[in-house]
Design a protein around this motif. Sequence first.
Motif, mmCIF file in Angstrom:
data_model
loop_
_atom_site.group_PDB
_atom_site.id
_atom_site.type_symbol
_atom_site.label_atom_id
_atom_site.label_comp_id
_atom_site.label_asym_id
_atom_site.label_seq_id
_atom_site.Cartn_x
_atom_site.Cartn_y
_atom_site.Cartn_z
ATOM 1 N N PRO A 145 57.110 47.592 -6.852
ATOM 2 C CA PRO A 145 56.023 47.966 -7.327
ATOM 3 C C PRO A 145 54.940 47.055 -7.619
ATOM 4 O O PRO A 145 53.808 47.434 -7.846
ATOM 5 C CB PRO A 145 56.411 48.449 -8.773
ATOM 6 C CG PRO A 145 57.932 48.725 -8.620
ATOM 7 C CD PRO A 145 58.442 47.884 -7.489
ATOM 8 N N THR A 146 55.208 45.623 -7.570
ATOM 9 C CA THR A 146 54.231 44.664 -7.794
ATOM 10 C C THR A 146 53.757 43.977 -6.407
ATOM 11 O O THR A 146 53.064 43.230 -6.680
ATOM 12 C CB THR A 146 55.069 43.538 -8.682
ATOM 13 O OG1 THR A 146 56.267 43.180 -7.773
ATOM 14 C CG2 THR A 146 55.062 43.950 -10.065
ATOM 15 N N THR A 147 54.116 44.519 -5.455
ATOM 16 C CA THR A 147 53.760 44.196 -3.993
ATOM 17 C C THR A 147 52.018 44.314 -3.970
ATOM 18 O O THR A 147 51.417 45.484 -4.554
ATOM 19 C CB THR A 147 54.403 44.823 -3.050
ATOM 20 O OG1 THR A 147 55.520 44.653 -2.936
ATOM 21 C CG2 THR A 147 53.898 44.374 -1.531
ATOM 22 N N HIS A 148 51.400 43.338 -3.590
ATOM 23 C CA HIS A 148 49.903 43.296 -3.536
ATOM 24 C C HIS A 148 49.625 44.406 -2.359
ATOM 25 O O HIS A 148 50.389 44.590 -1.299
ATOM 26 C CB HIS A 148 49.368 42.050 -3.355
ATOM 27 C CG HIS A 148 48.109 41.659 -3.353
ATOM 28 N ND1 HIS A 148 47.000 42.078 -2.582
ATOM 29 C CD2 HIS A 148 47.222 41.663 -4.659
ATOM 30 C CE1 HIS A 148 45.773 41.923 -2.912
ATOM 31 N NE2 HIS A 148 45.771 41.411 -3.847
ATOM 32 N N LEU A 149 48.350 44.871 -2.451
ATOM 33 C CA LEU A 149 47.758 45.737 -1.792
ATOM 34 C C LEU A 149 47.756 44.999 -0.205
ATOM 35 O O LEU A 149 48.021 45.721 0.772
ATOM 36 C CB LEU A 149 46.175 45.818 -2.003
ATOM 37 C CG LEU A 149 45.229 46.730 -0.871
ATOM 38 C CD1 LEU A 149 45.906 47.980 -0.568
ATOM 39 C CD2 LEU A 149 43.926 46.908 -1.328
ATOM 40 N N TYR A 150 47.268 43.694 -0.094
ATOM 41 C CA TYR A 150 47.288 42.996 1.345
ATOM 42 C C TYR A 150 48.654 43.025 2.092
ATOM 43 O O TYR A 150 48.867 43.310 2.926
ATOM 44 C CB TYR A 150 46.917 41.585 1.229
ATOM 45 C CG TYR A 150 45.322 41.659 1.149
ATOM 46 C CD1 TYR A 150 44.717 42.915 0.949
ATOM 47 C CD2 TYR A 150 44.581 40.486 0.757
ATOM 48 C CE1 TYR A 150 43.217 42.692 0.788
ATOM 49 C CE2 TYR A 150 43.171 40.398 0.286
ATOM 50 C CZ TYR A 150 42.651 41.640 0.507
ATOM 51 O OH TYR A 150 41.109 41.402 0.115
ATOM 52 N N ASP A 151 49.725 42.794 1.513
ATOM 53 C CA ASP A 151 51.153 42.870 1.703
ATOM 54 C C ASP A 151 51.650 44.362 2.121
ATOM 55 O O ASP A 151 52.289 44.497 3.107
ATOM 56 C CB ASP A 151 52.028 42.302 0.883
ATOM 57 C CG ASP A 151 52.077 41.025 0.745
ATOM 58 O OD1 ASP A 151 51.917 40.233 1.688
ATOM 59 O OD2 ASP A 151 52.198 40.320 -0.195
ATOM 60 N N CYS A 152 51.018 45.470 1.489
ATOM 61 C CA CYS A 152 51.076 46.802 1.750
ATOM 62 C C CYS A 152 50.612 46.878 3.125
ATOM 63 O O CYS A 152 51.119 47.626 4.082
ATOM 64 C CB CYS A 152 50.628 47.614 0.938
ATOM 65 S SG CYS A 152 51.392 47.701 -0.575
ATOM 66 N N LEU A 153 49.517 46.526 3.469
ATOM 67 C CA LEU A 153 48.821 46.478 4.639
ATOM 68 C C LEU A 153 49.391 45.991 5.713
ATOM 69 O O LEU A 153 49.764 46.273 6.629
ATOM 70 C CB LEU A 153 47.214 45.915 4.749
ATOM 71 C CG LEU A 153 46.285 46.721 3.439
ATOM 72 C CD1 LEU A 153 44.824 45.752 3.473
ATOM 73 C CD2 LEU A 153 45.969 48.052 4.223
ATOM 74 N N ARG A 154 50.235 44.707 5.451
ATOM 75 C CA ARG A 154 50.952 44.181 6.282
ATOM 76 C C ARG A 154 52.134 45.080 6.786
ATOM 77 O O ARG A 154 52.277 44.754 8.088
ATOM 78 C CB ARG A 154 51.534 42.682 5.869
ATOM 79 C CG ARG A 154 52.428 42.039 6.883
ATOM 80 C CD ARG A 154 52.867 40.609 6.280
ATOM 81 N NE ARG A 154 53.720 41.059 4.916
ATOM 82 C CZ ARG A 154 54.922 41.545 4.971
ATOM 83 N NH1 ARG A 154 55.810 41.794 6.039
ATOM 84 N NH2 ARG A 154 55.458 41.772 3.734
ATOM 85 N N ILE A 155 52.792 45.789 6.019
ATOM 86 C CA ILE A 155 53.950 46.734 6.236
ATOM 87 C C ILE A 155 53.546 47.720 7.236
ATOM 88 O O ILE A 155 53.953 48.183 8.217
ATOM 89 C CB ILE A 155 54.435 47.170 5.067
ATOM 90 C CG1 ILE A 155 54.939 46.307 4.006
ATOM 91 C CG2 ILE A 155 55.260 48.513 5.242
ATOM 92 C CD1 ILE A 155 56.326 45.609 4.845
ATOM 93 N N VAL A 156 52.080 48.345 7.068
ATOM 94 C CA VAL A 156 51.550 49.231 7.834
ATOM 95 C C VAL A 156 51.377 48.799 9.088
ATOM 96 O O VAL A 156 51.888 49.345 10.247
ATOM 97 C CB VAL A 156 50.024 49.700 7.277
ATOM 98 C CG1 VAL A 156 49.566 50.792 8.405
ATOM 99 C CG2 VAL A 156 50.516 50.403 5.850
ATOM 100 N N ASP A 157 50.823 47.703 9.245
ATOM 101 C CA ASP A 157 50.550 46.874 10.725
ATOM 102 C C ASP A 157 51.904 46.584 11.213
ATOM 103 O O ASP A 157 52.148 46.602 12.507
ATOM 104 C CB ASP A 157 49.909 45.669 10.530
ATOM 105 C CG ASP A 157 49.584 44.875 11.900
ATOM 106 O OD1 ASP A 157 48.945 45.303 12.722
ATOM 107 O OD2 ASP A 157 50.203 43.747 12.093
ATOM 108 N N GLU A 158 53.004 46.185 10.719
ATOM 109 C CA GLU A 158 54.347 45.714 11.436
ATOM 110 C C GLU A 158 54.930 47.131 11.794
ATOM 111 O O GLU A 158 55.726 46.858 12.905
ATOM 112 C CB GLU A 158 55.189 44.873 10.285
ATOM 113 C CG GLU A 158 56.534 44.517 10.842
ATOM 114 C CD GLU A 158 57.223 43.670 9.961
ATOM 115 O OE1 GLU A 158 58.375 43.219 10.363
ATOM 116 O OE2 GLU A 158 56.519 43.217 8.670
#
Length: 223
Positions: A78-91
């Motif tokens: 829940p505390t994951t930053h938006l930018y790290d969420c974007l990294r998950i999408v890319d990966e």
Amino acid sequence: MQIAKDLLTTTLPSITPDTSLECVFSYYEELNILSLPVIKNDKYIGMVMEQDFFDLDLSEGVKSVKLPLSNEEVSVLPTTHLYDCLRIVDEFDVEIIPVVDKENKYHGTIIVKDMMDEVARMHADQIEGSVVALRIEAIHYSLEDLSRWVESNNVKILSAFVEVDTNDAKMVIVTLKLNTMNVEAVLATFERFSMNVIFSSAFAEGKDEGRDRLDNLMRYLEL
């Protein structure tokens, strides 16, 4: 600052391992989405994605088939930053991101399209200013140096984005959002320190040399 718990959707249902295939495909059609989170005893156990059904043997009827699970490892806190969420999408190239706590308890799901809309809104709502992009040898990149040079002209960096140059892995493209429309002094400072400016929104607005710089940036970013 946007974190995962702020991006949760309230419209996407979760399913269980016992959910029927008919129900899954009904959700796909109704919600115009091709992935759903699978939850068992409040724990996230994976996704069902349309592509996972392509190789299933349905000769004995859909009721005989168990839901195919994939991307069991794809989730964020829940505390994951938006930018790290974007990294998950890319990966992982997913259209949804389940949000779970450290005990793997399911909290909800982020729909990637909604998240990208939020990213666009965030950038659109920023303070008015200019964009400058530089091409720098990765080994020589220093945000501290760039900030010092920019601020020596009483200008602030609102945001910075760094990516590897697709044409040369030893180079990076650094895109800066500055808090002023008047960036001539900043550009002069970059030139004094031999920085390669490949784009400036100041150049793009009417100057011939700006067209070349804009074309260079688009080529590097493959847009």
